[in-house]
Design an enzyme around this catalytic site. Sequence first.
Site, short mmCIF file in Angstrom:
data_model
loop_
_atom_site.label_atom_id
_atom_site.label_comp_id
_atom_site.label_asym_id
_atom_site.label_seq_id
_atom_site.Cartn_x
_atom_site.Cartn_y
_atom_site.Cartn_z
N TYR A 1 -13.50 -3.64 11.53
CA TYR A 1 -12.22 -2.94 11.56
C TYR A 1 -11.40 -3.11 12.52
CZ TYR A 1 -8.83 0.77 10.61
OH TYR A 1 -7.72 1.58 10.36
N GLY B 1 0.94 -1.02 -0.04
CA GLY B 1 0.01 -0.20 -0.01
C GLY B 1 0.95 1.29 0.07
N GLY B 2 2.03 1.23 -0.74
CA GLY B 2 3.01 2.28 -0.90
C GLY B 2 2.71 3.34 -1.85
N SER C 1 -3.93 0.10 14.52
CA SER C 1 -4.67 1.30 14.54
C SER C 1 -5.13 1.56 15.83
CB SER C 1 -5.91 1.02 13.64
OG SER C 1 -7.02 2.15 13.93
N SER D 1 -0.28 5.45 -1.55
CA SER D 1 -1.03 6.43 -0.91
C SER D 1 -0.80 6.72 0.45
CB SER D 1 -2.44 6.02 -1.33
OG SER D 1 -3.41 6.68 -0.79
N GLY D 2 -1.33 7.66 0.71
CA GLY D 2 -1.15 8.14 2.35
C GLY D 2 0.04 7.77 3.10
N ILE D 3 -0.10 6.95 4.39
CA ILE D 3 0.56 6.84 5.28
C ILE D 3 1.87 5.97 4.68
CG2 ILE D 3 1.39 5.25 7.26
CD1 ILE D 3 -1.78 6.31 8.41
N GLY D 4 1.63 4.91 3.61
CA GLY D 4 2.41 4.02 2.91
C GLY D 4 3.44 4.86 2.05
#
Length: 249
Positions: A150, A13-14, A137, A16-19
């Site tokens: 989740y 998941g690199g 999380s 977008s966002g945190i990744g």
Amino acid sequence: MKKLEGKVAVVTGGNSGIGLAAAQQFVLEGAHVFITGRRQSELDTAVKQIGKNVSSVQGDVSHLVDLDRLYAKVKEQKGNIDILFANAGVGEFALLGTITEAQFDKTFGINVKGLLFTVQKALPMFQDSGSIILNASIGGSKGIEATSVYSATKAAIRSFARTWAAELRHRKIRVNAISPGPIDTPAFTGLAQTKEEVEQIKTNLVTKVPLGRMGRPDEVAKAVLFLASDDSSFITGIELFVDGGMTQI
Ligand code: NAD
């Protein structure tokens, strides 16, 4: 000397966002980074944004053949892995009473099964040292309405960090979890139908954050960098909260 000079890192998941922010930090500190994501166009944009020392492999972490393809490419290009940030994850929210089997299977399939096999299939490529960081999380530690599925996946991830830290200590591989609070990423866009509703969700969340704002992806990325580097050489099995105080206060 840079903190990750000559290291090879994989970030799921690199794109977008945190990744993406973590991949950028890793490259700034001297690593070569492999990023994964489901959509090639977004991966291509992320590769341009990161600029150098980055390779992309399209794939879905819940499909084991895609993970095999990812690690075959890393092996062919670099031979081994020093750092793995198992970050890819999804969240769909529903109150108990309205949860569907499809939501359950999708969320556990990506966040739990996908993450477990992301780590298991990477293990032969670690050379008896290294750092694995799991993206959990604050949901795993809190009772937040509409997050049963989740939050349960994230509690499972926190548990994995403990078990794997014990199992992998003999190979000098450290395993830690990172637990972000509300971080302003594209993940929020999918949580409501309109922009206004998304802004309303964010405004409501901020009232619960002691530091009075959402976090930025780069603020999580810096904590991930700490866990990835030798700066955290005596730390394994922990959960590091990056949440503006939301879990503790
Ligand atoms: P994001 O939507 O910007 O990024 C999610 C990434 O995961 C994307 O790159 C997407 O392509 C990838 N992804 C999703 N499903 C995938 C799959 N099946 N296979 C491969 N890649 C897949 O969101 P983000 O906020 O950066 O989320 C990253 C992680 O951080 C997630 O695990 C999320 O649960 C966790 N997290 C986020 C927050 C937050 O407030 N943003 C808070 C706590 C935890």
